[in-house]
Write a protein that holds these residues in place. Structure first.
Motif, PDB file in Angstrom:
ATOM      1  N   SER A   1     -21.112  66.728 -66.591  1.00  0.00           N
ATOM      2  CA  SER A   1     -21.773  67.897 -66.009  1.00  0.00           C
ATOM      3  C   SER A   1     -22.456  67.579 -64.688  1.00  0.00           C
ATOM      4  CB  SER A   1     -22.787  68.477 -67.005  1.00  0.00           C
ATOM      5  OG  SER A   1     -23.780  67.524 -67.330  1.00  0.00           O
ATOM      6  N   PHE A   2     -22.994  66.376 -64.552  1.00  0.00           N
ATOM      7  CA  PHE A   2     -23.693  66.018 -63.317  1.00  0.00           C
ATOM      8  C   PHE A   2     -22.719  65.956 -62.148  1.00  0.00           C
ATOM      9  CE2 PHE A   2     -25.492  63.109 -60.195  1.00  0.00           C
ATOM     10  CZ  PHE A   2     -26.786  63.601 -60.066  1.00  0.00           C
TER      11      PHE A   2
ATOM     12  N   TYR B   1     -34.459  64.422 -59.481  1.00  0.00           N
ATOM     13  CA  TYR B   1     -35.041  65.769 -59.516  1.00  0.00           C
ATOM     14  C   TYR B   1     -36.340  65.821 -58.719  1.00  0.00           C
ATOM     15  CZ  TYR B   1     -37.452  69.892 -61.330  1.00  0.00           C
ATOM     16  OH  TYR B   1     -38.151  71.071 -61.439  1.00  0.00           O
ATOM     17  N   ASN B   2     -37.195  64.826 -58.896  1.00  0.00           N
ATOM     18  CA  ASN B   2     -38.492  64.825 -58.222  1.00  0.00           C
ATOM     19  C   ASN B   2     -38.365  64.577 -56.717  1.00  0.00           C
ATOM     20  OD1 ASN B   2     -40.559  65.344 -60.272  1.00  0.00           O
ATOM     21  ND2 ASN B   2     -39.825  63.474 -61.230  1.00  0.00           N
ATOM     22  N   GLN B   3     -37.382  63.773 -56.301  1.00  0.00           N
ATOM     23  CA  GLN B   3     -37.172  63.570 -54.870  1.00  0.00           C
ATOM     24  C   GLN B   3     -36.684  64.848 -54.211  1.00  0.00           C
ATOM     25  OE1 GLN B   3     -38.432  60.695 -53.695  1.00  0.00           O
ATOM     26  NE2 GLN B   3     -38.815  60.434 -55.886  1.00  0.00           N
ATOM     27  N   VAL B   4     -35.752  65.530 -54.887  1.00  0.00           N
ATOM     28  CA  VAL B   4     -35.240  66.800 -54.353  1.00  0.00           C
ATOM     29  C   VAL B   4     -36.352  67.855 -54.350  1.00  0.00           C
ATOM     30  CG1 VAL B   4     -33.625  68.689 -54.763  1.00  0.00           C
ATOM     31  CG2 VAL B   4     -32.856  66.318 -54.987  1.00  0.00           C
ATOM     32  N   LYS B   5     -37.189  67.828 -55.385  1.00  0.00           N
ATOM     33  CA  LYS B   5     -38.293  68.790 -55.448  1.00  0.00           C
ATOM     34  C   LYS B   5     -39.221  68.634 -54.255  1.00  0.00           C
ATOM     35  CE  LYS B   5     -41.663  68.275 -58.458  1.00  0.00           C
ATOM     36  NZ  LYS B   5     -42.429  68.240 -59.727  1.00  0.00           N
TER      37      LYS B   5
ATOM     38  N   ALA C   1     -28.156  75.069 -55.259  1.00  0.00           N
ATOM     39  CA  ALA C   1     -26.760  75.161 -55.685  1.00  0.00           C
ATOM     40  C   ALA C   1     -26.383  74.004 -56.603  1.00  0.00           C
ATOM     41  CB  ALA C   1     -25.835  75.190 -54.470  1.00  0.00           C
ATOM     42  N   PHE C   2     -26.922  72.813 -56.332  1.00  0.00           N
ATOM     43  CA  PHE C   2     -26.613  71.646 -57.157  1.00  0.00           C
ATOM     44  C   PHE C   2     -27.292  71.754 -58.524  1.00  0.00           C
ATOM     45  CE2 PHE C   2     -26.400  70.271 -52.711  1.00  0.00           C
ATOM     46  CZ  PHE C   2     -25.102  69.805 -52.662  1.00  0.00           C
ATOM     47  N   TYR C   3     -28.557  72.104 -58.507  1.00  0.00           N
ATOM     48  CA  TYR C   3     -29.315  72.207 -59.759  1.00  0.00           C
ATOM     49  C   TYR C   3     -28.706  73.270 -60.673  1.00  0.00           C
ATOM     50  CZ  TYR C   3     -33.317  73.025 -62.849  1.00  0.00           C
ATOM     51  OH  TYR C   3     -34.124  73.183 -63.947  1.00  0.00           O
ATOM     52  N   ILE C   4     -28.417  74.440 -60.111  1.00  0.00           N
ATOM     53  CA  ILE C   4     -27.861  75.532 -60.910  1.00  0.00           C
ATOM     54  C   ILE C   4     -26.464  75.174 -61.421  1.00  0.00           C
ATOM     55  CG2 ILE C   4     -27.038  77.922 -60.797  1.00  0.00           C
ATOM     56  CD1 ILE C   4     -29.368  78.443 -58.826  1.00  0.00           C
ATOM     57  N   SER C   5     -25.666  74.528 -60.581  1.00  0.00           N
ATOM     58  CA  SER C   5     -24.306  74.168 -60.984  1.00  0.00           C
ATOM     59  C   SER C   5     -24.309  73.113 -62.089  1.00  0.00           C
ATOM     60  CB  SER C   5     -23.507  73.678 -59.777  1.00  0.00           C
ATOM     61  OG  SER C   5     -23.311  74.719 -58.848  1.00  0.00           O
TER      62      SER C   5
ATOM     63  N   ILE D   1     -20.203  68.608 -57.331  1.00  0.00           N
ATOM     64  CA  ILE D   1     -19.019  69.066 -56.599  1.00  0.00           C
ATOM     65  C   ILE D   1     -19.054  70.585 -56.408  1.00  0.00           C
ATOM     66  CG2 ILE D   1     -16.501  69.302 -56.724  1.00  0.00           C
ATOM     67  CD1 ILE D   1     -16.484  66.570 -58.176  1.00  0.00           C
ATOM     68  N   SER D   2     -19.416  71.313 -57.461  1.00  0.00           N
ATOM     69  CA  SER D   2     -19.511  72.775 -57.354  1.00  0.00           C
ATOM     70  C   SER D   2     -20.587  73.186 -56.355  1.00  0.00           C
ATOM     71  CB  SER D   2     -19.818  73.388 -58.722  1.00  0.00           C
ATOM     72  OG  SER D   2     -18.724  73.242 -59.605  1.00  0.00           O
ATOM     73  N   GLY D   3     -21.716  72.459 -56.366  1.00  0.00           N
ATOM     74  CA  GLY D   3     -22.778  72.748 -55.419  1.00  0.00           C
ATOM     75  C   GLY D   3     -22.333  72.541 -53.982  1.00  0.00           C
ATOM     76  N   LEU D   4     -21.565  71.469 -53.740  1.00  0.00           N
ATOM     77  CA  LEU D   4     -21.032  71.214 -52.403  1.00  0.00           C
ATOM     78  C   LEU D   4     -20.095  72.330 -51.966  1.00  0.00           C
ATOM     79  CD1 LEU D   4     -20.305  67.376 -52.640  1.00  0.00           C
ATOM     80  CD2 LEU D   4     -21.946  68.470 -51.107  1.00  0.00           C
TER      81      LEU D   4
END
Length: 294
Positions: A263-264, A75-79, A247-251, A269-272
């Motif tokens: 869920s992860f 999460y922090n790297q993506v942030k 999209a990944f975080y929300i999915s 996959i949904s985010g992609l």
């Protein structure tokens, strides 16, 4: 039941979706659509006195930088990547290099974006409704962070850039705030607003369990048409940018609400899929709208 549109006051509204506050209270709500201004809005709408109880969760403030484990680390790297991307969008030209840009981050939270902007020679200002967030950000940034009502008491304040990163959907009185922004933004300044996009693929597949509806904390739910209508007399839409990581975080959050395990992985996959489809449609999970002052 028919609800009046909170922005244009039209009675031409219809039910769009029934859903719950899956994040906290499990209370039932509805989302209604105004057929005149195209705004989607949460109903019934909590009053300013009621809304506070829906934020009473330690998970709501983003104090994740000191948490241990793989998911907080990711999460922090993506942030960090997202913050760099936001800064590139907000300062898409040499404005910040030509002068000490005056930046207001409205709804600055714990100050992550302002911290990055300060490192890049911006003259930073921040405000947030949460006293806890203001205190955290003030200590982090070594500068005062204001309550939102401070803006109306400072007639001489002018800003080159005003940013709202997933804040506009929380605002009760949209017309009042847009007018305030028009007053405080310099004539050649810009307004940058990031909001979830309810026409994205992930919103379509998760429906009532799409985490970015986040009722009742999200009072408003936007798309290009509704934002342009709200801004039309004061700001002109110049550009739209995607925030693809959202999209990944929300999915992933949405998969938690679905509650069928993994869920992860399923969220990734949904985010992609959502980002892939948005390459053709432009309907990314989150969009950043850049407005110039009229």
């Amino acid at each position: 039941m028919t609800y009046i549109c909170p922005f244009c006051k039209s009675q031409n509204t219809k039910q769009f979706l029934k859903l719950k506050d899956y994040f906290l209270t499990q209370e039932e709500f509805e989302i209604h659509e105004c057929t005149d201004c195209h705004l989607l809005f949460t109903a019934p709408r909590p009053t300013p006195l009621e809304i506070g109880k829906y934020y009473r969760s330690e998970d709501y403030l983003s104090h994740n930088e000191h948490k241990k484990g793989l998911v907080p680390w990711i999460y922090n790297q993506v942030k960090k990547i997202n913050i760099r991307r936001k800064f590139e969008i907000a300062f898409a030209d040499d404005l910040v290099k030509e002068n000490k840009t005056r930046l207001l981050d409205y709804g600055c939270g714990v100050g992550d974006f302002l911290f990055y902007a300060k490192q890049h020679e911006c003259n930073i200002y921040g405000c947030d409704l949460s006293e806890d967030a203001r205190n955290f950000a003030s200590e982090k940034l070594k500068t005062e962070i204001y309550a939102p009502e401070k803006l109306s008491t400072q007639p001489d304040w002018r800003f080159d850039v005003v940013t709202l990163w997933h804040v506009f959907e929380h605002v009760d009185d949209l017309e009042k705030l847009v007018s305030e922004f028009h007053r405080i933004i310099a004539d050649n300044g810009r307004l940058v607003i990031a909001v979830p996009n309810h026409k994205s693929y992930d919103a379509e597949i998760y429906k009532d369990k799409w985490a970015a509806y986040d009722v009742p904390r999200h009072l408003n739910h936007f798309h290009k048409e509704s934002l342009e209508f709200i801004m039309k007399d004061k700001f002109r839409l110049e550009k739209i940018h995607p925030l693809k990581w959202d999209a990944f975080y929300i999915s992933i959050l949405s998969e938690n609400y679905v509650g069928k395990g993994n869920s992860f992985l399923k969220g990734v996959i949904s985010g992609l899929k959502s980002n892939y489809k948005a390459k053709k449609t432009g309907e990314y999970s989150s969009l950043v709208y850049v407005f110039d002052k009229i």
